[in-house]
Design an enzyme around this catalytic site. Structure first.
Site, PDB file in Angstrom:
ATOM      1  N   SER A  88       1.015  -1.535  -0.079  1.00 14.10           N
ATOM      2  CA  SER A  88      -0.226   0.028   0.004  1.00 14.10           C
ATOM      3  C   SER A  88       0.853   1.102  -0.173  1.00 14.10           C
ATOM      4  O   SER A  88       0.481   2.300  -0.206  1.00 14.10           O
ATOM      5  CB  SER A  88      -1.170   0.180   0.914  1.00 14.10           C
ATOM      6  OG  SER A  88      -0.079  -0.529   2.425  1.00 14.10           O
TER       7      SER A  88
ATOM      8  N   LYS B 188       4.395  11.044   4.023  1.00 16.19           N
ATOM      9  CA  LYS B 188       4.629  12.054   2.579  1.00 16.19           C
ATOM     10  C   LYS B 188       5.824  13.077   3.375  1.00 16.19           C
ATOM     11  O   LYS B 188       6.004  12.705   4.123  1.00 16.19           O
ATOM     12  CB  LYS B 188       2.578  12.176   2.675  1.00 16.19           C
ATOM     13  CG  LYS B 188       2.184  11.111   1.887  1.00 16.19           C
ATOM     14  CD  LYS B 188       2.436  11.417   0.253  1.00 16.19           C
ATOM     15  CE  LYS B 188       0.711  10.583   0.347  1.00 16.19           C
ATOM     16  NZ  LYS B 188       1.016   9.289   0.701  1.00 16.19           N
TER      17      LYS B 188
END
Lengths: 243, 243
Positions: free
Chosen positions: B157, B196
DNA sequence: AATATACACGAACAATTGTTCTGTGTCAAG
DNA sequence: CTTGACACAGAACAATTGTTCGTGTATATT
């Protein structure tokens, strides 16, 4: 708790192990309270009590009233191999323990648009400044470390191999590969270097990207590719400014 | 006393020599006051001042507030031949064997569908079997190594962060981040963990995927995300069976 | 049953030790 | 001459850390 006049109790062992790990790791010895926390002992006096015993048996030594002055005099035996090494390494202050660290020469950059700069086979002394240091424990058990070399990735062209600009890839030279191995190949028709999983099928070769969402490349003619090496490891460092 | 110049002053040298001799001799590092006595400095603050400079120049390292935690990172050159030997011996021992290799606890797995298992208390005893060994040279100069922990990635993922199933990510706990840092965040509205690049813009937060071909996420409400830590390194191992 | 011994906790204490703050003097640049 | 960085002292402070002592509880020995 086991009662043993002879030898060391479980507590003693735990303390010795903790000392070895801590000292090896930090470079200085833990405080009495830190030891207590580690071995689940609530009172500092009890830790002191055990330390005195270990000192008595000459497993450690320490200077009175001086913080963090514990030294390990002799290692205990351990079934755990990695731990055993640490115990020994910490005990004898001199020599060795350096084979825990492997320095791999950083021999250039890898770009999609050019073949891989495989290190000159003559391989003499290389500048340790331009090397990547890896713990041996991170490498496959009997990897031939003196064959390994490292490359820094330049450009975004290998994102389908999940490899980013600036990443360091460590590889071993090879001309052929087994199924399922990650290899660096030079595709002569496309004029590019790429990283792919290698699969030999009945009458063709399949090169599978690491990114599972992307499609493989098929090659009917084995002339079209040249295997440069097998990828052993990829390292990505984020140099966040501290604190 | 000599004015500021490029390299080290006489005082710096004296400190380095004293450290080498003391550590080699005692097995632990001296206190600030002991150093002061040795180099004829009356105030502890001045010793601290010099130690900070040496730390800045990466000749030594130490942990804040922890007594006797000085480590020698690199040796200085000395005209005294005998001393020179000792300096090198100490530096090599301390820095190569003890300081260069750090063990980072592997404290679990990271999945997209669940929050990060941040390690329990800041310093418990951990099984060295479940640790990742990293050369210090691969970590940012002053990273606080005892805060670091490692997670093994489970599932595909996080491919948009260029992170694959089985990769090991090394991170440091953090509740907030600076622009441009790679962070692990928990997105409460989406109920997922993701990696991120963090950017705070005027009235929103931008989370940029590492993969440059993918689009960022924007968050107007800072309640929607919780920063769990900063990513320090990503390691991917290819366990090709050899030969 | 009485006693010694090993194991355990906790609190209080004192020493050690790192940190910080104020002040002083020097020297070079502006 | 003023300013500011640098080199230094000293003291006060706060945190860390080793030591000691009183107390309690099992377990084994006699």
């Amino acid at each position: 708790m086991a009662r043993k006049r002879e030898g060391l109790s479980e507590r003693h062992r735990k303390i010795m192990e903790y000392l070895a790990v801590f000292i090896d790791d930090a470079g200085y010895s833990p405080s009495i309270r830190e030891i207590g926390d580690a071995i689940n002992v609530k009172s500092t006096s009890l830790v002191d009590y055990y330390l005195n015993q270990l000192e008595e048996k000459e497993y450690i030594s320490r200077e009175g009233r001086i913080s963090r002055s514990i030294r390990i005099l002799k290692p205990i035996e351990s079934s755990n191999k990695k731990l055993q090494e640490k115990l020994k390494a910490t005990a004898r202050t001199v020599s060795a323990a350096i084979d825990n660290l492997v320095t791999i020469p950083l021999s250039g950059r890898i770009v999609a648009s050019a073949p891989i700069p495989v290190p000159s086979s003559d391989f003499g002394y290389f500048d340790p400044e331009s090397g990547v240091e890896i713990a041996r424990s991170l490498l496959p058990a009997r990897e031939k470390i003196n064959e390994l070399f490292a490359l820094e990735v330049q450009g975004d062209s290998m994102i389908d191999a999940m490899v980013n600009d600036g990443d360091i890839i460590i590889m071993r030279p090879a001309q052929q590969a087994n199924n399922g191995e990650m290899v660096a190949v030079w595709l002569s028709d496309k004029d590019e270097t790429t990283l792919k999983y290698f699969y030999k099928e009945k009458d063709r070769i399949r090169l599978q990207p690491a990114n599972p969402t992307m499609s493989p490349i098929f090659l009917e003619n084995s002339q079209e590719l040249r295997i440069m090496g097998k990828v052993v490891m990829v390292i990505r460092q984020y140099k966040n400014e501290l604190h």
